[in-house]
Design an enzyme around this catalytic site. Structure first.
Site, mmCIF file in Angstrom:
data_model
loop_
_atom_site.group_PDB
_atom_site.id
_atom_site.type_symbol
_atom_site.label_atom_id
_atom_site.label_comp_id
_atom_site.label_asym_id
_atom_site.label_seq_id
_atom_site.Cartn_x
_atom_site.Cartn_y
_atom_site.Cartn_z
ATOM 1 N N TYR A 169 -14.363 -0.499 9.888
ATOM 2 C CA TYR A 169 -12.920 -0.241 9.870
ATOM 3 C C TYR A 169 -12.319 -0.499 11.252
ATOM 4 C CZ TYR A 169 -8.606 2.555 9.758
ATOM 5 O OH TYR A 169 -7.308 2.993 9.872
ATOM 6 N N ASP B 211 2.017 -1.835 -4.509
ATOM 7 C CA ASP B 211 0.632 -1.381 -4.469
ATOM 8 C C ASP B 211 -0.098 -2.074 -5.603
ATOM 9 O OD1 ASP B 211 -1.779 0.332 -4.177
ATOM 10 O OD2 ASP B 211 -0.449 1.605 -2.990
ATOM 11 N N ILE B 212 -1.412 -1.812 -5.722
ATOM 12 C CA ILE B 212 -2.178 -2.353 -6.843
ATOM 13 C C ILE B 212 -2.528 -1.260 -7.844
ATOM 14 C CG2 ILE B 212 -3.133 -4.264 -5.524
ATOM 15 C CD1 ILE B 212 -5.738 -2.646 -5.289
ATOM 16 N N ARG B 213 -2.071 -0.046 -7.575
ATOM 17 C CA ARG B 213 -2.303 1.067 -8.502
ATOM 18 C C ARG B 213 -1.075 1.304 -9.366
ATOM 19 N NH1 ARG B 213 -3.586 6.235 -5.553
ATOM 20 N NH2 ARG B 213 -2.434 5.369 -3.792
ATOM 21 N N GLY C 247 0.813 -1.218 0.000
ATOM 22 C CA GLY C 247 0.000 0.000 0.000
ATOM 23 C C GLY C 247 0.840 1.258 0.000
ATOM 24 N N LEU D 221 1.507 3.525 -2.160
ATOM 25 C CA LEU D 221 1.080 4.721 -2.885
ATOM 26 C C LEU D 221 0.014 5.510 -2.134
ATOM 27 C CD1 LEU D 221 0.939 3.418 -6.574
ATOM 28 C CD2 LEU D 221 2.830 4.524 -5.364
ATOM 29 N N GLY D 222 -0.312 5.110 -0.923
ATOM 30 C CA GLY D 222 -1.277 5.843 -0.124
ATOM 31 C C GLY D 222 -0.653 7.034 0.575
ATOM 32 N N GLN D 223 -1.406 7.664 1.457
ATOM 33 C CA GLN D 223 -0.961 8.877 2.133
ATOM 34 C C GLN D 223 0.328 8.675 2.913
ATOM 35 O OE1 GLN D 223 -3.127 9.860 5.609
ATOM 36 N NE2 GLN D 223 -2.228 11.911 5.851
#
Length: 384
Positions: free
Chosen positions: A205, A98-100, A72, A74-76
Site C-alpha cells: 500500500y 463507486d463499483i458497489r 470510491g 462509498l468508502g469511509q
C-alpha cells in the site's frame, strides 16, 4: 464499445441536433461520445441534460461552478466529502461514483454512477457526459488489506491512478489524490516527518502511494496536469475504513455506542497499548481536501504533495480519555501483523507548508475529537 452496461437504466432526455431524444443512458453516452468532441468548437451552449437519479430529477447545472467527480465515494471518506462539496458547488455538480451498489439514500441525495477506476473508457464517458472539471480519486485498497493481496492492491492502486492521470492529461482536469503516512517507512524520521525525506515504505500500500505521488508530479511537470496530493494520517469517523491499520480508533468509538449500564463492552486492539500514530477528524480531512481543490495552482508551487497533521495518540491514551466520558470500555491488547506496519510509520507530520500555502488549520484537537465522536456514538451528532 464503451463498457457502460452497469450504469443506471433510467431514461434520460438528450438534445441532439436541435431535437430531444429519449434514450437509456448507455445509448445517450454512446451518442455523446460520438458527437461531443467534433461539436465543441462550433456548437452553441447546449440545453440542460436531465438525468434521473433515485427519486429526484436533477439537472446538470450550466453555470460557472466546477463539476466534480468523486471516485470510491462509498468508502469511509467519500460520503462526508461529497456532502460538503455539494453544499459548496451544488448537488448536481458533484457526481459520486463507486463499483458497489449504493443505498437508496445515496441515490436520493444526488447523482451517482457506476465507475470502475480500472476501466479507462468507462471513466472517460463519465467525464465527457457530465463535463467533469475536477476529480477527487478515493478508490483504492488500504494497508492491512493490501498485505493480504499485494497483486490486487497494485492493480487497483497503481492502475487506477494511472487512468486518472491520463484522463486529466487528455481532458484538462484538476486532480486531488489522497496519499498516506504509509508512504513513509522505517528509515523516515518518526517525529515531525518532513514532506521531502527518505521514503522506503514496508507495505505494498505504501509503495503504491509513493508511486502515485511521483507519477502525479511527473504528469504535472511533463504534461501540465493540475495534480494535488495530501499525505493524510488516520482519519477518525464513525465509519470504519476496513482494512486500515488505524481502524482501531473507530472500533473504540463504535463500542462506546453499544454500551449500556448493564453490559460492559470489550474490544480487541491489534496494536500495542503505547503505539503512537497521527490522526485527524473527518471534518478536518474534508476541509483539507476542499483547500487542496480550491487553491489556485500558481500558489502551490512545483512541489504538489503536502503533509497534513492534527493530533497524535496511542490506544492507551484514547482509552483513558474515553473513561473520562463515563465509558466503561475494556480493551484487550492482542498485537498482530498490523503492529509491525504501524511501528514503521511516523508519530507526527510536519505540515507547516500546507498551513502556509493552503491555510490549513485543524478544527479538532485530541480532546475535542473525543467529545465529538463520543457524542456521535451515543446518537448526538455534532454539526461541524
Amino acid at each position: 464499445m464503451m463498457n457502460l452496461t452497469r450504469l443506471s437504466a433510467r431514461m434520460v432526455h438528450v438534445p441532439l441536433g436541435g431535437r430531444t431524444e429519449h434514450m437509456f443512458p448507455v445509448q445517450a453516452m454512446a451518442a455523446a461520445a460520438m458527437t461531443t468532441r467534433r461539436s465543441l468548437a462550433t456548437a452553441p451552449s447546449p440545453e440542460p441534460v436531465h438525468h434521473a437519479f433515485g427519486r429526484k430529477d436533477l439537472t446538470v447545472e450550466q453555470d460557472s461552478q466546477p463539476r466534480i467527480l468523486v471516485t470510491g465515494s462509498l468508502g469511509q471518506l467519500g460520503s462526508d466529502l461529497v456532502e460538503r462539496l455539494r453544499e459548496r458547488y451544488g448537488v448536481s455538480n458533484v457526481i459520486a461514483s463507486d463499483i458497489r451498489k449504493p443505498a437508496s439514500a445515496v441515490l436520493e441525495n444526488g447523482p451517482f454512477v457506476y465507475a470502475d477506476a480500472l476501466n479507462y473508457n468507462q471513466l472517460e464517458s463519465v467525464v465527457v457526459d457530465f463535463r467533469i472539471d475536477w476529480v477527487v480519486h478515493l478508490s483504492g485498497l488500504l494497508s492491512a488489506t493490501g498485505e493480504e493481496d499485494p497483486a490486487k492492491t497494485l492493480q487497483l492502486n497503481v492502475g487506477g491512478c494511472r487512468n486518472i492521470f491520463e484522463l486529466a492529461s487528455n481532458h484538462k482536469l484538476r486532480v486531488v489524490v489522497p496519499s498516506s503516512i504509509a508512504a513513509f517507512g522505517q528509515q523516515s524520521p518518526r517525529d515531525s516527518t518532513p514532506e521531502l525525506t527518505i521514503q522506503r515504505p514496508g507495505t505494498v500500500y505504501g509503495v503504491s502511494k509513493v508511486f502515485m505521488e511521483l507519477l502525479g508530479e511527473y504528469y504535472y511537470h511533463r504534461f501540465g496536469v493540475d495534480f494535488r496530493c495530501g499525505r493524510f494520517p488516520g482519519v477518525i469517523s464513525m465509519e470504519t475504513a476496513g482494512g486500515g491499520t488505524t481502524d482501531f480508533a473507530m472500533s473504540f468509538f463504535q463500542a462506546v455506542g453499544r454500551e449500556d449500564k448493564r453490559h460492559r463492552q470489550t474490544v480487541n486492539c491489534y496494536l500495542n497499548h503505547d503505539q503512537e500514530l497521527p490522526f485527524m477528524h473527518i471534518a478536518d480531512f474534508v476541509q483539507a481536501c476542499v483547500q487542496l481543490l480550491e487553491t489556485p495552482s500558481e500558489e502551490l508551487g512545483d512541489h504538489r504533495t503536502f503533509n497534513f497533521h492534527a493530533m497524535s495518540f496511542t490506544p492507551a491514551r484514547l482509552l483513558s480519555e474515553l473513561h473520562k466520558h463515563n465509558s466503561r470500555l475494556n480493551v484487550e491488547y492482542k498485537p498482530d501483523f498490523r503492529q509491525s506496519i504501524a511501528a514503521d510509520w511516523p508519530r507526527s507530520l510536519d505540515d507547516s507548508v500546507a498551513r502556509a500555502k493552503l491555510g490549513f488549520a485543524p478544527k479538532f484537537n485530541f480532546e475535542d475529537m473525543v467529545v465529538d465522536m463520543v457524542g456521535r456514538a451515543r446518537g448526538r451528532k455534532v454539526a461541524y
